[in-house]
Scaffold this motif. Sequence first.
Motif, PDB file in Angstrom:
ATOM      1  N   VAL A 227       0.846  -1.195   0.000  1.00 48.43           N
ATOM      2  CA  VAL A 227       0.000   0.000   0.000  1.00 48.43           C
ATOM      3  C   VAL A 227       0.880   1.242   0.000  1.00 48.43           C
ATOM      4  N   GLN A 228       0.558   2.185  -0.894  1.00 44.17           N
ATOM      5  CA  GLN A 228       1.234   3.486  -0.901  1.00 44.17           C
ATOM      6  C   GLN A 228       0.383   4.454  -0.087  1.00 44.17           C
ATOM      7  N   HIS A 229       0.921   4.915   1.025  1.00 49.83           N
ATOM      8  CA  HIS A 229       0.184   5.825   1.896  1.00 49.83           C
ATOM      9  C   HIS A 229       0.364   7.256   1.414  1.00 49.83           C
ATOM     10  N   GLN A 230      -0.727   7.994   1.371  1.00 48.68           N
ATOM     11  CA  GLN A 230      -0.690   9.378   0.901  1.00 48.68           C
ATOM     12  C   GLN A 230      -1.150  10.296   2.018  1.00 48.68           C
ATOM     13  N   LEU A 231      -0.425  11.369   2.229  1.00 52.52           N
ATOM     14  CA  LEU A 231      -0.752  12.319   3.283  1.00 52.52           C
ATOM     15  C   LEU A 231      -1.257  13.622   2.691  1.00 52.52           C
ATOM     16  N   HIS A 232      -2.316  14.147   3.269  1.00 49.41           N
ATOM     17  CA  HIS A 232      -2.755  15.504   2.980  1.00 49.41           C
ATOM     18  C   HIS A 232      -1.715  16.455   3.571  1.00 49.41           C
ATOM     19  N   PRO A 233      -1.490  17.617   2.967  1.00 48.43           N
ATOM     20  CA  PRO A 233      -0.503  18.558   3.537  1.00 48.43           C
ATOM     21  C   PRO A 233      -0.736  18.872   5.013  1.00 48.43           C
ATOM     22  N   ASP A 234      -1.995  18.950   5.447  1.00 47.58           N
ATOM     23  CA  ASP A 234      -2.274  19.212   6.862  1.00 47.58           C
ATOM     24  C   ASP A 234      -1.842  18.031   7.726  1.00 47.58           C
ATOM     25  N   GLU A 235      -2.040  16.809   7.221  1.00 45.25           N
ATOM     26  CA  GLU A 235      -1.603  15.617   7.959  1.00 45.25           C
ATOM     27  C   GLU A 235      -0.080  15.578   8.040  1.00 45.25           C
ATOM     28  N   LEU A 236       0.582  15.957   6.949  1.00 49.66           N
ATOM     29  CA  LEU A 236       2.043  15.971   6.950  1.00 49.66           C
ATOM     30  C   LEU A 236       2.578  16.968   7.972  1.00 49.66           C
ATOM     31  N   ALA A 237       1.965  18.136   8.036  1.00 49.61           N
ATOM     32  CA  ALA A 237       2.405  19.147   9.004  1.00 49.61           C
ATOM     33  C   ALA A 237       2.210  18.661  10.436  1.00 49.61           C
ATOM     34  N   ALA A 238       1.119  17.908  10.674  1.00 51.50           N
ATOM     35  CA  ALA A 238       0.826  17.432  12.032  1.00 51.50           C
ATOM     36  C   ALA A 238       1.743  16.296  12.450  1.00 51.50           C
ATOM     37  N   SER A 239       2.243  15.528  11.480  1.00 52.37           N
ATOM     38  CA  SER A 239       3.040  14.349  11.809  1.00 52.37           C
ATOM     39  C   SER A 239       4.532  14.537  11.528  1.00 52.37           C
ATOM     40  N   GLU A 240       4.936  15.699  11.076  1.00 57.03           N
ATOM     41  CA  GLU A 240       6.340  15.943  10.753  1.00 57.03           C
ATOM     42  C   GLU A 240       7.198  15.939  12.018  1.00 57.03           C
ATOM     43  N   THR A 241       8.223  15.113  12.038  1.00 54.63           N
ATOM     44  CA  THR A 241       9.093  15.011  13.221  1.00 54.63           C
ATOM     45  C   THR A 241      10.558  15.264  12.887  1.00 54.63           C
ATOM     46  N   THR A 242      10.834  15.741  11.671  1.00 51.18           N
ATOM     47  CA  THR A 242      12.229  15.921  11.265  1.00 51.18           C
ATOM     48  C   THR A 242      12.591  17.388  11.071  1.00 51.18           C
ATOM     49  N   ALA A 243      11.801  18.300  11.649  1.00 51.08           N
ATOM     50  CA  ALA A 243      12.047  19.720  11.423  1.00 51.08           C
ATOM     51  C   ALA A 243      13.443  20.138  11.882  1.00 51.08           C
ATOM     52  N   ARG A 244      13.871  19.646  13.040  1.00 56.43           N
ATOM     53  CA  ARG A 244      15.187  20.032  13.555  1.00 56.43           C
ATOM     54  C   ARG A 244      16.315  19.408  12.747  1.00 56.43           C
ATOM     55  N   MET A 245      16.028  18.244  12.131  1.00 56.58           N
ATOM     56  CA  MET A 245      17.041  17.627  11.275  1.00 56.58           C
ATOM     57  C   MET A 245      17.275  18.444  10.015  1.00 56.58           C
ATOM     58  N   MET A 246      16.232  19.138   9.542  1.00 57.78           N
ATOM     59  CA  MET A 246      16.310  19.900   8.294  1.00 57.78           C
ATOM     60  C   MET A 246      16.786  21.331   8.520  1.00 57.78           C
ATOM     61  N   ALA A 247      16.844  21.778   9.778  1.00 58.08           N
ATOM     62  CA  ALA A 247      17.265  23.148  10.063  1.00 58.08           C
ATOM     63  C   ALA A 247      18.751  23.322   9.813  1.00 58.08           C
ATOM     64  N   VAL A 248      19.163  24.564   9.609  1.00 57.12           N
ATOM     65  CA  VAL A 248      20.587  24.863   9.402  1.00 57.12           C
ATOM     66  C   VAL A 248      21.334  24.571  10.698  1.00 57.12           C
ATOM     67  N   PRO A 249      22.346  23.720  10.676  1.00 57.41           N
ATOM     68  CA  PRO A 249      23.035  23.356  11.919  1.00 57.41           C
ATOM     69  C   PRO A 249      23.834  24.511  12.495  1.00 57.41           C
ATOM     70  N   ARG A 250      23.874  24.562  13.799  1.00 53.92           N
ATOM     71  CA  ARG A 250      24.705  25.550  14.485  1.00 53.92           C
ATOM     72  C   ARG A 250      26.054  24.933  14.805  1.00 53.92           C
ATOM     73  N   LYS A 251      27.047  25.774  14.956  1.00 59.10           N
ATOM     74  CA  LYS A 251      28.376  25.309  15.303  1.00 59.10           C
ATOM     75  C   LYS A 251      28.642  25.565  16.777  1.00 59.10           C
ATOM     76  N   PHE A 252      29.193  24.559  17.438  1.00 58.53           N
ATOM     77  CA  PHE A 252      29.536  24.692  18.848  1.00 58.53           C
ATOM     78  C   PHE A 252      31.047  24.550  18.989  1.00 58.53           C
ATOM     79  N   ARG A 253      31.615  25.370  19.816  1.00 60.08           N
ATOM     80  CA  ARG A 253      33.056  25.316  20.062  1.00 60.08           C
ATOM     81  C   ARG A 253      33.286  24.822  21.487  1.00 60.08           C
ATOM     82  N   ASN A 254      34.087  23.781  21.616  1.00 61.00           N
ATOM     83  CA  ASN A 254      34.429  23.221  22.912  1.00 61.00           C
ATOM     84  C   ASN A 254      35.748  23.834  23.348  1.00 61.00           C
ATOM     85  N   SER A 255      35.726  24.697  24.346  1.00 63.33           N
ATOM     86  CA  SER A 255      36.944  25.379  24.764  1.00 63.33           C
ATOM     87  C   SER A 255      37.297  25.010  26.196  1.00 63.33           C
TER      88      SER A 255
END
Length: 244
Positions: free
Chosen positions: A214-242
């Motif tokens: 079965v190919q599951h299809q999501l409505h855009p509203d369903e995708l927004a409600a179930s999206e769990t990878t937002a932080r993975m897609m964000a621009v990464p920050r750099k941390f300096r260990n001093s």
Amino acid sequence: MPILPMLVDRVLQPGTAGDPDGRLADDGRLVGHALRRLVAGDLAGLLDGPSTARFDPSLPMVSLDLSRVAENSPLISALMTSSSAWMESALADPDGGQRWVVYDEAWRLMAYPALPRRMDAQRRLARHYGIANMLIFHKLSDLDNVGDSGSAMRALASSLLANAETRIVYQQEPDQLGSTAAALGLSGTEQNLLPPTLGLGQGLWRVKDRSFVVQHQLHPDELAASETTARMMAVPRKFRNSEA
């Protein structure tokens, strides 16, 4: 309105009128001190007062979010026990209509003996309640972490899977193929579908003795409600260990 501190006080100090020989106080001491943890111990502040939320079973969906207490095992157990009592009172209403009962991240809930028992009871009474139950696992080997091998808890966890008439399997990691195929009784053809034939959003559905891809299809509203990878897609920050 009776609240938990009242119950704890009455159990620990029932008074001479209702407990002339002191037996009630002795019998209730362990229960009283266990409940007192929710009133004056490390779990105080969440379950020891009137509810600040209203459980409305007439809503089309009710969701309990435990993500902020993920690392507090005793608190998860207490919250699930309380919310299950809410839920079961709604399910027992003959005018409550038909419902889906979905346990996401079920691997976490299986760690608390009372919760699999509730799941099992709801499954057995599903027709009476007018509900369908859904348990969602990352991988079926999570069931191996429930109780000790050969224990009643392990058997109960396995029965929840064995009695599921519909199983939906997404793409599996190579090291999970053998255990998944064995647990679900997959044929060679079905097993070969899992890696890497199934694509994004595709699932192998086993409905009793029949299989479907079965190919599951999501409505855009369903995708927004179930999206769990937002932080993975964000621009990464750099941390300096001093060093100081």
